[in-house]
Scaffold this active site. Structure first.
Site, PDB file in Angstrom:
ATOM      1  N   HIS A 107      54.677 -11.551  84.049  1.00 18.48           N
ATOM      2  CA  HIS A 107      54.887 -10.760  82.921  1.00 18.48           C
ATOM      3  C   HIS A 107      56.170 -10.906  82.113  1.00 18.48           C
ATOM      4  CE1 HIS A 107      50.343 -10.897  82.510  1.00 18.48           C
ATOM      5  NE2 HIS A 107      50.021 -10.746  83.808  1.00 18.48           N
ATOM      6  N   SER A 149      47.600 -14.829  83.727  1.00 18.10           N
ATOM      7  CA  SER A 149      46.796 -14.015  83.286  1.00 18.10           C
ATOM      8  C   SER A 149      47.388 -14.017  81.985  1.00 18.10           C
ATOM      9  CB  SER A 149      47.545 -12.715  83.947  1.00 18.10           C
ATOM     10  OG  SER A 149      47.724 -11.569  83.936  1.00 18.10           O
ATOM     11  N   HIS A 153      51.185 -12.715  75.771  1.00 11.15           N
ATOM     12  CA  HIS A 153      51.486 -14.315  76.184  1.00 11.15           C
ATOM     13  C   HIS A 153      50.868 -14.549  77.908  1.00 11.15           C
ATOM     14  CE1 HIS A 153      53.295 -10.632  78.625  1.00 11.15           C
ATOM     15  NE2 HIS A 153      52.889 -11.729  79.750  1.00 11.15           N
TER      16      HIS A 153
END
Length: 708
Positions: free
Chosen positions: A63, A132, A157
């Site tokens: 992330h 994720s 994303h």
């Protein structure tokens, strides 16, 4: 494969596929929930009426917006969950992964046999094994379905991470997207066709270096890897995800169930490879002779794992095997980095071997990467063999003496007497560390100085007076054992013998009386009932003749037997008293129930009628008058015991022959005669006594009858 082909393969795009959410697995946190209807609504809204994405989502690392490594080529909602297919195209990131994979021992082991080795794919499978999804929260269904607000995009994303927070989010890497989708048995043929159409439309061309979206570096990736080390449930969750998705049934590069501990095992190198590496790496010193034969294997360690062959030191070369040794007994040679170990090959080598120059190089003092295992006795034997050569190799070195210091003599078990010669601490220390022999005293001396003597001006103290014993009773009593004597110290010698014999000032007798008074209490008094001659008087119980100190030997046994006998007698007497008390109570009740007033004494319950009442009965016979006595006799035969005698039924003729008594007299000789006769008849009809207790009971009853 050549170097150019490896570099071209390293920069080639890598595909990654996996589930972003499983509909049949409820997450641990409510914010991670993604229902099917919400996901399909978001896909239609973002795909402009189609269940797919119109704009490719970025694919990053953990992330991090600066670590974008590719894009999401396809995303589709299938039967079991939300599935996506990404493409890693960053050349800078792939180059970092390629260099890191060359240093990994786990990657060097290679994949499963049917798969082709690919270090980049294997490194990504072991480092970033999870997917994720970054999306909007859907705690409220209405808020999730409405795209109004600051964030109009439901999906932001997809990140490659060490482990995903949702269940079943395992990442599978590969060079072919079709091969990646075939690793998941939950995908149907229609699902694969839909995913194929999406990635073909999106395109997967490689990105050049100028348009590389990856703006991070290796330090950022290292920081993310350190953060992943603190995830405690990473390996168990990856194993669970691998079984849940079904990847275990098909070959893949997934390292979720592979433990990296097995990669740390030291591998045994062959003799050819070790010989070649030593010939290339080692540079012999000037004047040293390189052996023609291969070096002998090192000493086997205690563990089953074989250590690799040690490289030769620049200053020490392994010695050749002597021709006299058999193949079953190879020569043992080891090189160590300790300064004293430089002379070990010289001392243990055969005559044909030579040793390097006089002074070792500085590099030889560094510890090698690999070690050799030696037993303790072999290690000390090598050190002992190197002592003689150490002063030659190292000028100024001092060798320890071969013989150990003699052990000190043992200490004496008891201190020496005062008559022995005095030995100081200096002499004891000299005796420890030198061959000191005392000419006066052959053994050890005492550790303490003798007791100091008194000053000559002081008088000599008198010797202690012996304690003597005195009898406590009169001189005539000789039957008391010596244990009953009293002991007096010599301080009472000034008092007279008479004063000691009679208690002195009276303190001893006073203490004895106080002890006796304290020991005697009301609990020692025996019970007495109303109607007895001694009622109201304090009677002492029978005390056991037991010594105050408990006794010992035969006295204790005899006292215990006497105590048992007294206990039996005491119990029998108490039983008799209870029976007598019950009989008196019953006779009192019977006398109260008679028609005529009877005068009762505290010791008898026999009813007597005056003569005037007998003669003025108006035709009544004495038998009728004695009907109350007959009832008493019947109850006596039934088991009621009287304290004076047992009443028997008397006939009318016996009562008539008894004759009237004098008027005004309260005695009744006729009833007494009948009672005595009945007692004799009852005594004659009784059975002989059973035991001593029964005999004592009968004697006691007879004595009470006589008293009455």
């Amino acid at each position: 494969m050549t170097m150019d082909e490896q570099q071209s393969q390293a920069v080639a795009p890598v595909y990654v596929g996996g589930f972003l959410a499983r509909y049949d697995q409820s997450p641990d946190e409510a914010e991670l929930l993604l229902p099917r209807d919400v996901v399909e609504h978001w896909l239609h809204a973002q795909g402009q009426g189609q269940p797919s994405l119109s704009v490719a989502l970025p694919l990053n690392i953990n992330h991090d917006d600066t670590a974008v490594v590719g894009h999401v080529a396809a995303m589709q909602s299938v039967r079991d969950g939300l599935f996506c297919l990404g493409c890693v195209t960053s050349p800078r990131f792939l180059e970092i992964v390629r260099r890191a994979s060359e240093k990994s021992e786990l990657v060097s082991r290679g994949p499963v046999s049917p798969l082709q080795p690919d270090k980049v794919v294997e490194f990504l499978s072991g480092s970033y094994a999870g997917l994720s999804l970054s999306s909007r929260r859907c705690d409220d269904v209405e808020a999730a379905t409405s795209l109004s607000g600051s964030e109009t995009t439901p999906f932001k994303h997809v990140a490659l991470c060490s482990v995903g927070r949702r269940r079943g989010t395992l990442a599978v890497y590969g060079r072919d997207p079709e091969w990646v989708t075939q690793r998941f048995p939950d995908l149907t043929a229609a699902d694969r066709d839909g995913l194929r159409a999406q990635w073909q439309r999106c395109g997967s061309t490689a990105v050049d270096a100028s348009g590389d979206p990856f703006r991070s570096d290796s330090y950022g990736l290292l920081g993310n890897s350190v953060d992943a080390l603190y995830i405690r449930e990473r390996l168990p969750k990856l194993r669970y995800d691998k079984q849940l998705v079904g990847v275990t049934e098909r070959e893949s590069y997934v390292k979720a169930s592979v433990s990296p501990e097995a990669a740390c095992v030291i591998k045994a190198a062959s003799a050819e490879r070790s010989g070649d590496s030593r010939s290339q790496a080692a540079t012999p010193a000037a004047g040293a002779r390189v052996p023609s034969s291969s070096p002998s294997p090192p000493v086997e360690p205690p563990s089953p794992v074989q250590p690799p062959a040690l490289p030769a030191s620049p200053s020490v070369l392994p010695a050749e095997s002597p021709p006299s040794l058999s193949p079953s007994e190879p020569a043992e040679a080891a090189s160590m980095s300790h300064p004293l170990s430089a002379a070990v090959p010289a001392a243990t080598a055969p005559p044909g071997a030579t040793v390097a120059g006089a002074s070792p190089a500085v590099s030889s003092l560094a510890w090698p990467h690999d070690g050799v295992y030696l037993p303790k006795d072999a290690f000390f034997s090598l050190l002992g063999a190197s002592r003689s050569a150490a002063p030659v190799m190292y000028p100024g070195a001092v060798a320890a003496p071969p013989s150990a210091s003699p052990a000190p003599l043992p200490l004496p078990s008891y201190p020496a007497s005062y008559g022995a010669p005095v030995v100081g601490y200096d002499q004891l220390a000299a005796r420890h560390f030198a061959d000191y022999v005392d000419p006066h005293y052959p053994g050890w001396g005492r550790r303490y100085e003798p007791a100091p003597s008194l000053h000559p001006s002081y008088p000599v103290p008198p010797p202690p007076s012996p304690a003597y014993y005195r009898r406590r009773d009169s001189p005539g009593g000789m039957d008391e054992p010596p244990s009953g004597w009293e002991r007096y110290d010599g301080g009472h010698r000034g008092q007279s013998q008479k004063q000691h014999r009679h208690g002195g000032s009276g303190g001893h007798n006073k203490r004895r009386k106080e002890t006796a008074a304290a020991s005697s209490s009301s609990s020692d008094e025996d019970l007495s009932f109303p109607g007895e001659a001694e009622h109201g008087r304090a009677r002492k119980r029978l005390k056991s003749h037991v010594n105050s100190d408990g006794g010992s030997g035969g006295h204790a046994g005899s006292n215990q037997q006497q105590q048992q006998r007294y206990d039996e007698l005491r119990d029998a007497i108490h039983e008799l008293k209870r029976d007598l008390f019950a009989a008196r109570q019953s006779s009192t009740l019977l006398s109260a129930a008679l028609p005529s007033a009877a005068s009762s004494s505290p010791t008898t319950t026999t009813v007597c009628t005056p003569t005037s009442e007998l003669t003025s009965g108006g035709g009544e016979t004495p038998t009728a008058l004695l009907s109350g006595g007959a009832k008493v006799a019947e109850r006596a035969q039934a088991g009621v015991v009287n304290a004076s005698c047992r009443l028997a039924t008397a006939s009318g003729s016996e009562a008539a022959t008894a004759g009237p008594s004098t008027a005004g007299s309260s005695s009744c000789p006729a009833s007494v005669v009948l009672a005595a006769a009945a007692a004799q008849a009852a005594a004659a009809s009784q059975s002989p006594p059973k035991d001593m207790v029964d005999l004592n009971r009968r004697i006691f009853v007879a004595a009470l009858n006589k008293l009455e």
